[in-house]
Structures are given as structure tokens and as C-alpha cells.
Design a protein around this motif. Sequence first.
Motif, mmCIF file in Angstrom:
data_model
loop_
_atom_site.group_PDB
_atom_site.id
_atom_site.type_symbol
_atom_site.label_atom_id
_atom_site.label_comp_id
_atom_site.label_asym_id
_atom_site.label_seq_id
_atom_site.Cartn_x
_atom_site.Cartn_y
_atom_site.Cartn_z
ATOM 1 N N UNK A 243 0.824 -1.215 0.000
ATOM 2 C CA UNK A 243 0.000 0.000 0.000
ATOM 3 C C UNK A 243 0.854 1.260 0.000
ATOM 4 N N UNK A 244 0.534 2.185 -0.886
ATOM 5 C CA UNK A 244 1.302 3.416 -1.016
ATOM 6 C C UNK A 244 2.532 3.267 -1.886
ATOM 7 N N UNK A 245 2.863 2.034 -2.266
ATOM 8 C CA UNK A 245 4.033 1.790 -3.093
ATOM 9 C C UNK A 245 3.721 1.903 -4.566
ATOM 10 N N UNK A 246 4.741 1.618 -5.388
ATOM 11 C CA UNK A 246 4.574 1.719 -6.828
ATOM 12 C C UNK A 246 5.705 1.030 -7.545
ATOM 13 N N UNK A 247 6.004 1.504 -8.724
ATOM 14 C CA UNK A 247 6.982 0.815 -9.582
ATOM 15 C C UNK A 247 8.361 0.726 -8.954
ATOM 16 N N UNK A 248 8.693 1.627 -8.029
ATOM 17 C CA UNK A 248 10.020 1.585 -7.403
ATOM 18 C C UNK A 248 10.152 0.428 -6.418
#
Length: 383
Positions: A243-248
Motif C-alpha cells: 500500500x502506497x508503493x509503486x513501480x520503485x
Amino acid sequence: MIDLFAGCGGMTSGFVSAKGYKPVMAVEWELAAAATYAANFGERHMRWGDITQVPDSDIPEADLVIGGPPCQGFSNLGTRDVNDPRNKLWKEYIRFVQHARPKVFVIENVDRFRKSTEFALLLQETGEGGLLEEYELTHEILLAADYGAPQRRKRTIVIGSRIGKIPMPEPTHEPSGLLGLKSWRTVRDAIDGLPAKPDVTDLPTSRTDYFGQSIPGPFKSSELHIGRNPTPRSLERYDHIPPGGGRFDLPDHLLSRCWREKKTGTTDVMGRMQWDRPSLTIRTEFFKPEKGQYLHPQWDADDAGNRVNRPITHREAALLQTFPEEFVWCGSKIEIARQIGNAVPPVLAKAIAQHLKPYLRGAVPGARDADGSEMLVGATSEA
């Protein structure tokens, strides 16, 4: 009221729910969106087609004009060249204002519009000799979360008034809920409890005639809880993102070449929502995680079996946009997604509608009537 560039009716939904507002005309170019509007608010007053083809004589008088004209091409409005295609749609909005003679008009647009050359020219048109010289403008960037939407969507709102300058509505919500306002609504408030695994990947096969055309739908909101069929590689990517994360958060072997070479920016791409915060802006391709923070918020760091590895469904997106459960939809999956993402959140529109009502009814001391005289407090003209 008249709703121009009405889309599926997000603004109308909010105004109608505020009570006291009666739609007398709406105009929309896109057939599926016009059909959705008609299914919810009636076909008789919806004009499907090119707004330039609506004759002046068909424009009714109205207390209020609302709508979100496309921002492209407004820069040449000052030339008043009606044949310039870049300013045609803005000219049309103003044409309706001139003929409907509303006490108030409301324009909704993208947040960056307020800093554009186009907006500066709109302000010029309220000066002496301008096309909108009777109107005083109030303008501000409003955050939908501040008005009850579980979404951090920023929009430029312009209120034009010829009954005295009208301020923006005060926020009703704020992040912490410690300042005497309600707390921001969250993703959990909007979509918790819906099935984690949608049963279907397609809409039902029903069709209905609107404007003499056969259109898919109308579909109930519950029928929009449709899933997709991600590839195994996509599912593996989803599983790495908290949650709150992404491609990184993806390991190198799961990065596409463009992501591997672009070390900064586009931080919300392949992002996962967070249960206890508002979502980011719901755009028209919310069903594609590679387009933004659209992964379902459920993700357990210690239990891989307690993760929902899919993008949000159409129904979830509509709820995050605050469309009521009884709202029905027409069109294909892609057309309905476009309608949802392009809409004004109805709760934001409702907040504006409730704020305008006493001004339109003359219940605000100091407000002027259309002829410039002071309005009587307690006047009861309907909005």
C-alpha cells in the motif's frame, strides 16, 4: 439549470441531490455518456450531438449554467473569430450564457487551468466590453477530499455571478478531523466489503435505445464489479507492491525497459491504494495499474494469501468518485470507464450546489438581483 459538456451527469447528480435544482437542458457530444445521463435524469432535455448545432432559439432561460468546457483552444477567444476551431467550444459555453441569461454560471476544469493563458483571457472577458462583462468571477482550486469525496482530486472551479460576487464553499472535511470538521473519507469508507474477487469480466448483454440508437445498458452499479485477466507477469508485479508503493518497489527483473531507464518521476505508476487514506485522482484508465495508483488496497506483508492483486473495478472507481448506488450506466466497459474518470465527483458538485442555493434564492443580504438592485432576503425564486 443547464449542464453543458455534461458527460454522464456527475455535476447534475450533485446539483439534483442538493434539492431545488431542475435540469431544463443538457448537451453532450459522446453518445454513451449522453445515454447514461438520459437513463438517470431523462432523455427529453438531453441534447446528444454537436453543441454548435443547438440554435440560439432552443436555449432556454435558466438561473444557472454549469459545465466543464474542454480547455484546449481557448487562447484565441479574444480574437472573437467564431470560425477558429480552437476556441469554438469555449465560444459555445459563452453563447449559452449570453442566451440563457443565468444569474450564476459554474465552470469546472483541470487544476492547471487556473494558471493558463486561457484562464487569463477568460478573466479579460469579464471586463468592460467583454463577452461576460456582467459577471464577477470567483475562482479557486478545490480538493474533492475537502468536500466529502474519498479522493484527492484537485479541480479548478470558477463561479461567475451577476447577482453579486459569490465566495467558494467552505470545506466540510479535513485530513485529521481535529479542526472542527469531519475527517477525510477514505478508500475503506468507499469500497470496503465489496467482493475481493469479481465473479465476471464482462458486462451483461442488455441493450436499450436512446436517441434512436441501440446502446449497451443501462447497467446497475452492482453490475460494474467486473474483473480483468492479468498475465502471470502482471500478477507477479502486483504482488510486490505494498500500500502506497509503486513501480520503485519492483525488483529489476520485473521492470520494463522504460521504467528501468527512468529513475525519477511517475511515482504513482503501478501504485497500490491505501485503505485509510483517500485515493489519488481517478482517471479514465483506472483499470490499468500502469497508468496510476489503481491497485486494490488489500495487501498483507506477512501473508501472501491475504493480498488482492488486481486493479480496482468500475464499480469501485464509481464509488470513489461518489456516484450513488442507484446510478445506472450505459456503454461499453471502456466508455463507462471514461465517463467515470471524466466526471465531477457528485459530492463536490453537491457542496457547490448547496452553497449557491441561498444566493440564487436571494436569501443572502447584499446579493443583487439581475437588474443590479438589492435582492430581498427570503425571496423564494427556485434555483
